[in-house]
Design an enzyme around this catalytic site. Sequence first.
Site, PDB file in Angstrom:
ATOM      1  N   ASP A  72       3.222  -4.270   8.351  1.00 26.67           N
ATOM      2  CA  ASP A  72       2.012  -3.482   8.138  1.00 26.67           C
ATOM      3  C   ASP A  72       0.835  -4.447   8.288  1.00 26.67           C
ATOM      4  O   ASP A  72       0.518  -5.211   7.379  1.00 26.67           O
ATOM      5  CB  ASP A  72       2.036  -2.842   6.742  1.00 26.67           C
ATOM      6  N   CYS A  84      -4.750   2.437  -3.609  1.00 24.19           N
ATOM      7  CA  CYS A  84      -3.486   2.939  -3.018  1.00 24.19           C
ATOM      8  C   CYS A  84      -2.356   1.928  -3.196  1.00 24.19           C
ATOM      9  O   CYS A  84      -1.506   1.778  -2.305  1.00 24.19           O
ATOM     10  CB  CYS A  84      -3.642   3.295  -1.542  1.00 24.19           C
ATOM     11  N   GLN A 101      -4.332  -4.994   7.320  1.00 24.57           N
ATOM     12  CA  GLN A 101      -5.342  -5.934   6.816  1.00 24.57           C
ATOM     13  C   GLN A 101      -5.287  -7.283   7.520  1.00 24.57           C
ATOM     14  O   GLN A 101      -5.972  -8.226   7.100  1.00 24.57           O
ATOM     15  CB  GLN A 101      -5.182  -6.136   5.292  1.00 24.57           C
ATOM     16  N   LYS A 116     -10.429   0.214  10.563  1.00 26.25           N
ATOM     17  CA  LYS A 116     -10.659  -0.984   9.741  1.00 26.25           C
ATOM     18  C   LYS A 116     -11.090  -2.172  10.609  1.00 26.25           C
ATOM     19  O   LYS A 116     -11.316  -3.259  10.100  1.00 26.25           O
ATOM     20  CB  LYS A 116      -9.377  -1.367   8.986  1.00 26.25           C
ATOM     21  N   HIS A 133       0.872  -1.179   0.000  1.00 29.79           N
ATOM     22  CA  HIS A 133       0.000   0.000   0.000  1.00 29.79           C
ATOM     23  C   HIS A 133       0.909   1.229   0.000  1.00 29.79           C
ATOM     24  O   HIS A 133       2.020   1.186   0.540  1.00 29.79           O
ATOM     25  CB  HIS A 133      -0.844  -0.050   1.277  1.00 29.79           C
TER      26      HIS A 133
HETATM   27  C1  PLP Z   1      -2.250  -2.722   3.732  1.00 32.31           C
HETATM   28  C2  PLP Z   1      -2.588  -1.327   4.146  1.00 32.31           C
HETATM   29  N1  PLP Z   1      -1.640  -0.577   4.725  1.00 32.31           N
HETATM   30  C3  PLP Z   1      -1.884   0.682   5.139  1.00 32.31           C
HETATM   31  C4  PLP Z   1      -3.120   1.248   4.963  1.00 32.31           C
HETATM   32  C5  PLP Z   1      -3.323   2.655   5.408  1.00 32.31           C
HETATM   33  O1  PLP Z   1      -4.315   2.740   6.388  1.00 32.31           O
HETATM   34  P1  PLP Z   1      -4.783   4.175   6.889  1.00 32.31           P
HETATM   35  O2  PLP Z   1      -5.295   4.903   5.688  1.00 32.31           O
HETATM   36  O3  PLP Z   1      -5.829   3.883   7.892  1.00 32.31           O
HETATM   37  O4  PLP Z   1      -3.584   4.833   7.470  1.00 32.31           O
HETATM   38  C6  PLP Z   1      -4.134   0.514   4.348  1.00 32.31           C
HETATM   39  C7  PLP Z   1      -5.462   1.119   4.099  1.00 32.31           C
HETATM   40  O5  PLP Z   1      -6.184   0.724   3.211  1.00 32.31           O
HETATM   41  C8  PLP Z   1      -3.864  -0.816   3.943  1.00 32.31           C
HETATM   42  O6  PLP Z   1      -4.802  -1.564   3.354  1.00 32.31           O
END
Ligand code: PLP
Length: 416
Positions: free
Chosen positions: A205, A371, A208, A231, A128
């Site tokens: 990270d 993203c 998910q 989430k 992401h």
């Molecule tokens: C794998 C992953 N990392 C990071 C993020 C970023 O999350 P946030 O926008 O809540 O900071 C997301 C959000 O979709 C994600 O799916």
Amino acid sequence: MKASPACSLDVHRLRVDFPIFATRDGRPVVFLDSAASSQKPRQVLEAMNAIYTSAYANVHRGVYQLSEAATAAYEAAREKVARFINAPAADTIVFTRNATESLNLIAYAYARTNLREGDEIVLTELEHHANFVPWTVLAKERGVKLKFIPITEQGYLNLDALDELLTSRVKLVSFAHVSNVLGVINDAHAIVQRAKAIGAVTVVDASQSVPHMPVDVQALGCDFLVFSGHKMLGPTGIGVLYGRRDLLEAMPPFLTGGDMIRYVGFDEVRWNDVPFKFEAGTPAFVEAVGLGAAVDYLTALGMQAVREHERQITAYALERLSEVSGVRIFGPLDAEHRGGVVTFTLERVHPHDLASLLDRDGIAIRAGHHCAQPLHQRLGVNATARASFYVYNPLSDVDALVTSLERAKAALRIKR
Ligand SMILES: Cc1ncc(COP(=O)(O)O)c(C=O)c1O
């Protein structure tokens, strides 16, 4: 139409907890975008409302009862989050705004202090932007090289490439536990162990994964792990950074100001202890309490049951979507190795048009690059459609998706 198999969670009962699912215009809401942000149960809304209505005052500052109650609720939320991911202690949990801020905190406070020109960072091709852009900025600024674990044709990470990538110059390895596009569950434990063997610091990270499956930071052995509250049934504006205490203690602060200091004089400032050193200003303590309530909710469901439900609904979605001609599914077709995310395209239809057509049937899916533009470049597409599932999706939501897809094809006069 085939009958949907039974769910491992009592989805119809728990949906009653989510005010958004009260039917609108006589139609149920088919919400298939939880990977972007989840819906909220009333228990979370009520916990936040209770603070605002009966225990509201700024935290960490007051010596009066209301402030002490708010502080206790905030710190209790930190303890719940620590237990949820089996962190060794509550003070290894830093509250941030979201996973993105947590990753930036690591990039600024840890990496800028410890990485030098010529050092290398290993990421993966499926990241992401939140776990991509902070590192590209750092790489440009410091002359640090970025390297990427490639994906295989099926969408798994190619861990055979790790031996070549993990040279002595690699100081940090940062990767998604579960891909928000391919859905694939990466072997985080194996990657962490191999990175540690060459002395690299590891960042997971877990945006998910923590909402969807049991995650144990001590079993993973990672140095940092990040995720967002919104989430996982919690509110927006609250995120988590887990960090190894010795690393957090050695790091300079990310943001500075009130609350993160022990002493401020005209010519000297001393930092507060961790985790407060990283929580400058008034924290999102009401949101933290909401996140604590979300953790309670998920814990009561049981994270193993949550995972099992998502495995079932994902398997069902993979099966049903494969039957729709013109649909191309991205990522492995095996639900054992996938989280509840199914990304696909429909031949000759732009994903945005598809999402708009499905919306007419009350079905919310996401369309775009999610993203993850570098991954889409790697997949050779500009955009995809994504259906993502959570605890409140009955398997019949998959049926509704497939019926609506067929209707969209008919409306566009796509024969096959
Ligand atoms: C794998 C992953 N990392 C990071 C993020 C970023 O999350 P946030 O926008 O809540 O900071 C997301 C959000 O979709 C994600 O799916």
